[in-house]
Enzyme design. Structure first.
Site, PDB file in Angstrom:
ATOM      1  N   THR A  98       0.872  -1.180   0.000  1.00 43.95           N
ATOM      2  CA  THR A  98       0.000   0.000   0.000  1.00 43.95           C
ATOM      3  C   THR A  98       0.902   1.221   0.000  1.00 43.95           C
ATOM      4  OG1 THR A  98      -1.754  -1.151   1.184  1.00 43.95           O
ATOM      5  CG2 THR A  98      -1.815   1.250   1.217  1.00 43.95           C
ATOM      6  N   LYS A 173      -7.465   1.241  -2.496  1.00 39.73           N
ATOM      7  CA  LYS A 173      -6.986   0.854  -1.161  1.00 39.73           C
ATOM      8  C   LYS A 173      -7.100   2.010  -0.188  1.00 39.73           C
ATOM      9  CE  LYS A 173      -5.213  -1.695   2.071  1.00 39.73           C
ATOM     10  NZ  LYS A 173      -3.884  -2.311   2.040  1.00 39.73           N
ATOM     11  N   LYS A 241       0.893   5.161   8.147  1.00 34.41           N
ATOM     12  CA  LYS A 241       1.431   5.477   6.819  1.00 34.41           C
ATOM     13  C   LYS A 241       0.305   5.551   5.793  1.00 34.41           C
ATOM     14  CE  LYS A 241       2.575   2.115   4.426  1.00 34.41           C
ATOM     15  NZ  LYS A 241       1.957   1.162   3.466  1.00 34.41           N
TER      16      LYS A 241
END
Length: 289
Positions: A98, A173, A241
Site C-alpha cells: 500500500t 486501497k 502510513k
C-alpha cells in the site's frame, strides 16, 4: 506469457504467507528481504533465497513486491540495482504494497518505457487473509497486464478486481483504509461505552455483531480486543502510513476527511507512546488511557 518464475521481495507478516501460497500453486519462487532471517521459514518451504534485489528479479517472469513504506518501494524499484533496471524485458512487475498512487503511476511510466508490464495491486485482509489466500486484491494498470497477473492473484486471494488505469488500485486501497479507520474506531468506542455502562464486553459484542453494526473489524479485531491479543495482523505504524497517504490525496483534491483525521491523531498518539508495532486493534488502549 506463461508465468513460472516469480521474484518476491518483502517477506514480512503478510509476504511470507503470500510467497508460500505461490509455491503451493506451482510457481518457482525466489525471495529477498533485507533481513534474511525473515525469509528462513518460507525458504524452508521451498523458496529460493536471493542475496539482492538484482538477483531476485533477474530473468524472472514476474516480480512481486510487498514492502513497508513508499521509501522502501522507491528503494527496490529505482536505481541501477533496482527492479526496473534489472527485470527482463516483458516481465510482469506487481507492487502489492500500500503506497502512494503517484508513486505507482511513476513505476508504471518507467516500466512501460523499459518494456515491462506494471500493475499496482494493494491488498486487504491482513495476516489471516494472506495465510488463507483469501485476500481482496485491488489492481490498477493496463487491462492486459492485469490479465497476465490473474494466475498469481488467484493463488493469493478470492476477491480480485481490476480498478482501472495505473494508480487506481492504490486509490481503491485508500478508500478501504478510510473505511477501516471509522470501523475500528467505532468498535473501540462501542467497547469503551459498554465498559462505562457496566456491560459484559463479550455479551455486548455478541449481541450486536450480526446486526446492522456488524463488520469484519468487529468480528475479528473486536475478538482480539476481548482476548487481550494485540499482535499485529496489521501494524499500527503501517496503518498510520496509509492514513497519511489517504489524507494527502484528499487534500490535493480539496477535501478534508474529518473522521480519518481524528482516527489518525489517535493512532499517532499510540505510536508516540511506543505502540507502533502493535496491531491496529490496540486502538482500544487510546480509550483506556
Amino acid at each position: 506469457m506463461g508465468i513460472k518464475s516469480v521474484g518476491f521481495i518483502g517477506i514480512g507478516v503478510m509476504g511470507k504467507s503470500m510467497a508460500y501460497n505461490l509455491i503451493k500453486n506451482g510457481f518457482d519462487v525466489y525471495v529477498y528481504s533485507r533481513t534474511k532471517s525473515k525469509a528462513d521459514e518460507v525458504v524452508g518451504k521451498g523458496a529460493l533465497w536471493c542475496s539482492s534485489v538484482k538477483e531476485c528479479v533477474s530473468q524472472k517472469d514476474a516480480v512481486i513486491t510487498m514492502v513497508g513504506y513508499p521509501k522502501d518501494v522507491e528503494e527496490v524499484y529505482f536505481g541501477s540495482n533496482g527492479i526496473i533496471e534489472n527485470a527482463k524485458k516483458g516481465a510482469l512487475i506487481i507492487d502489492m504494497t500500500t503506497t502512494s498512487p503517484v508513486l505507482s503511476e511513476k513505476i508504471y511510466s518507467l516500466a512501460t518505457e523499459k518494456g515491462l508490464y506494471a500493475v499496482d495491486a494493494p491488498v486487504s485482509g491482513g495476516d489471516k487473509g494472506a495465510e488463507n489466500a483469501t485476500l481482496s486484491i485491488m489492481a490498477g494498470g493496463d487491462k492486459e497486464s492485469f490479465e497476465m497477473a490473474l494466475p498469481l492473484f488467484k493463488a493469493l486471494g478470492t476477491t480480485i478486481i481490476y480498478e482501472g488505469k495505473a494508480g487506481s488500485g492504490q486509490h481503491t486501497k485508500m478508500s478501504n483504509q478510510i473505511a477501516i479507520a471509522g470501523a475500528i474506531a467505532g468498535v473501540c468506542e462501542a467497547i469503551r461505552y459498554g465498559d462505562l455502562a457496566g456491560l459484559d464486553r463479550r455479551l455486548m459484542l455478541n449481541s450486536i455483531k450480526n446486526g446492522a453494526a456488524g463488520s469484519w473489524q468487529m468480528s475479528n479485531n473486536g475478538e482480539n480486543i476481548l482476548s487481550n491479543n494485540f499482535d499485529p495482523g496489521f501494524f499500527i505504524k503501517h496503518f498510520i502510513k496509509d492514513m497519511k497517504i489517504a489524507s494527502s490525496e484528499a487534500e490535493v483534491r480539496g477535501e478534508k476527511l474529518e473522521a480519518l483525521e481524528t482516527v489518525l491523531k489517535m493512532y499517532e498518539a499510540l505510536e508516540n507512546d511506543g505502540l507502533g508495532d502493535m496491531g491496529t486493534q490496540a486502538l482500544i488502549k487510546y480509550y483506556e488511557k
